[in-house]
Design an enzyme around this catalytic site. Sequence first.
Site, PDB file in Angstrom:
ATOM      1  N   TRP A  13      -0.187  -1.769   3.661  1.00  0.00           N
ATOM      2  CA  TRP A  13       1.270  -1.836   3.822  1.00  0.00           C
ATOM      3  C   TRP A  13       1.918  -2.795   2.810  1.00  0.00           C
ATOM      4  O   TRP A  13       2.619  -3.732   3.162  1.00  0.00           O
ATOM      5  CB  TRP A  13       1.619  -2.268   5.249  1.00  0.00           C
ATOM      6  CG  TRP A  13       1.224  -1.287   6.322  1.00  0.00           C
ATOM      7  CD1 TRP A  13       0.283  -0.306   6.260  1.00  0.00           C
ATOM      8  CD2 TRP A  13       1.767  -1.234   7.655  1.00  0.00           C
ATOM      9  NE1 TRP A  13       0.196   0.358   7.455  1.00  0.00           N
ATOM     10  CE2 TRP A  13       1.098  -0.189   8.329  1.00  0.00           C
ATOM     11  CE3 TRP A  13       2.724  -1.967   8.334  1.00  0.00           C
ATOM     12  CZ2 TRP A  13       1.378   0.149   9.662  1.00  0.00           C
ATOM     13  CZ3 TRP A  13       2.986  -1.641   9.661  1.00  0.00           C
ATOM     14  CH2 TRP A  13       2.333  -0.590  10.309  1.00  0.00           C
ATOM     15  N   TYR A  40      -5.662  10.803  -0.578  1.00  0.00           N
ATOM     16  CA  TYR A  40      -5.498   9.456  -1.130  1.00  0.00           C
ATOM     17  C   TYR A  40      -6.625   8.533  -0.655  1.00  0.00           C
ATOM     18  O   TYR A  40      -7.306   7.883  -1.459  1.00  0.00           O
ATOM     19  CB  TYR A  40      -4.134   8.875  -0.747  1.00  0.00           C
ATOM     20  CG  TYR A  40      -3.999   7.393  -1.035  1.00  0.00           C
ATOM     21  CD1 TYR A  40      -3.959   6.927  -2.343  1.00  0.00           C
ATOM     22  CD2 TYR A  40      -3.932   6.469   0.002  1.00  0.00           C
ATOM     23  CE1 TYR A  40      -3.854   5.565  -2.605  1.00  0.00           C
ATOM     24  CE2 TYR A  40      -3.822   5.110  -0.255  1.00  0.00           C
ATOM     25  CZ  TYR A  40      -3.785   4.660  -1.563  1.00  0.00           C
ATOM     26  OH  TYR A  40      -3.690   3.322  -1.814  1.00  0.00           O
ATOM     27  N   ILE A  68      -6.494   4.689 -17.188  1.00  0.00           N
ATOM     28  CA  ILE A  68      -7.891   4.362 -16.909  1.00  0.00           C
ATOM     29  C   ILE A  68      -8.755   5.607 -16.716  1.00  0.00           C
ATOM     30  O   ILE A  68      -9.980   5.543 -16.803  1.00  0.00           O
ATOM     31  CB  ILE A  68      -8.036   3.408 -15.699  1.00  0.00           C
ATOM     32  CG1 ILE A  68      -7.532   4.060 -14.407  1.00  0.00           C
ATOM     33  CG2 ILE A  68      -7.341   2.087 -15.968  1.00  0.00           C
ATOM     34  CD1 ILE A  68      -7.861   3.256 -13.147  1.00  0.00           C
ATOM     35  N   THR A 109      -7.755   0.081  -0.084  1.00  0.00           N
ATOM     36  CA  THR A 109      -6.738   0.360   0.921  1.00  0.00           C
ATOM     37  C   THR A 109      -7.311   0.554   2.326  1.00  0.00           C
ATOM     38  O   THR A 109      -8.478   0.941   2.495  1.00  0.00           O
ATOM     39  CB  THR A 109      -5.962   1.636   0.514  1.00  0.00           C
ATOM     40  OG1 THR A 109      -5.049   2.007   1.549  1.00  0.00           O
ATOM     41  CG2 THR A 109      -6.910   2.809   0.297  1.00  0.00           C
TER      42      THR A 109
END
Length: 292
Positions: free
Chosen positions: A149, A124, A36, A100
């Site tokens: 998680w 991240y 992508i 996230t």
Amino acid sequence: MRVLITGARGQVGHELMRLAPEGFEAVGMGSAELDIANADRMAAMVEQVRPQLIVNAAAYTAVDKAESEPERAFAVNRDGVANLAAAAERLGIPLLHISTDYVFAGDAGEPYREQDATGPTGVYGASKLAGERALLAGCSRPMILRTSWVFGAHGNNFVKTMLRLGREREELSVVADQRGCPTSAASIARTLWSLARQYREQGSLHWGLYHYSGTPACTWHDFAQEIFRQAHELGLLPRLPVVHAIATAQYPTPARRPAWSVLDCSKLREAHGIAPSDWRDELRAVLMELGK
């Protein structure tokens, strides 16, 4: 309805392909087939597939490695999402995207709501937050699902690591001062398909940012103990290992993990009627699959 699923070989992507409901044509692309971050290649592929909906399960998820590879993490998690948003906008279709809990600093004491201040502590999380912003800026029909998680029978995750260590060792140590919500890849996939069904039936969704994770909140130590308890009960472990609780400081990693990753999922339930699932039930299903 034709749905393009990027990252189809990952944990959630695998479940999206496996759980595709009747009435949907799921076209799955792994990173080998569709990077992508490659804008031209991706635009050409989207034009070729001509989907009516895109679900982006592609991401750079190596949290520690991202600290030494920030360019690659941002190329996938920010630029790749911007590329997908532009492609979706050209076709006038929605883009469903997974984000996230790492977008938060992890220093809260109450479950994070969608409007709470972000503050990622590592590359991240920063790259995923940049991806959220790119999607919201570049697509008029965005749906972002922050989760946490993630575990499943496919791919690398905490559950499979604990099973391996539980077979190899009689004792092990697990961090007990980080609290969050384990979430099965299958439950995330079911949630995304539920949103896709609502879109197909209604022609629209309440676009924007949502939280979805398992329930109840626990520590990694709690999670490990439940994995071992269920695995032993199902005959996947010959004995129960002793699990020592340790502090994060005793297990240093290149990337700093959030101490608090509990997400408030009430907005998704109110807007779309989707409630969190109990991760302990999801865990049993994953362990049963792994035991086949």
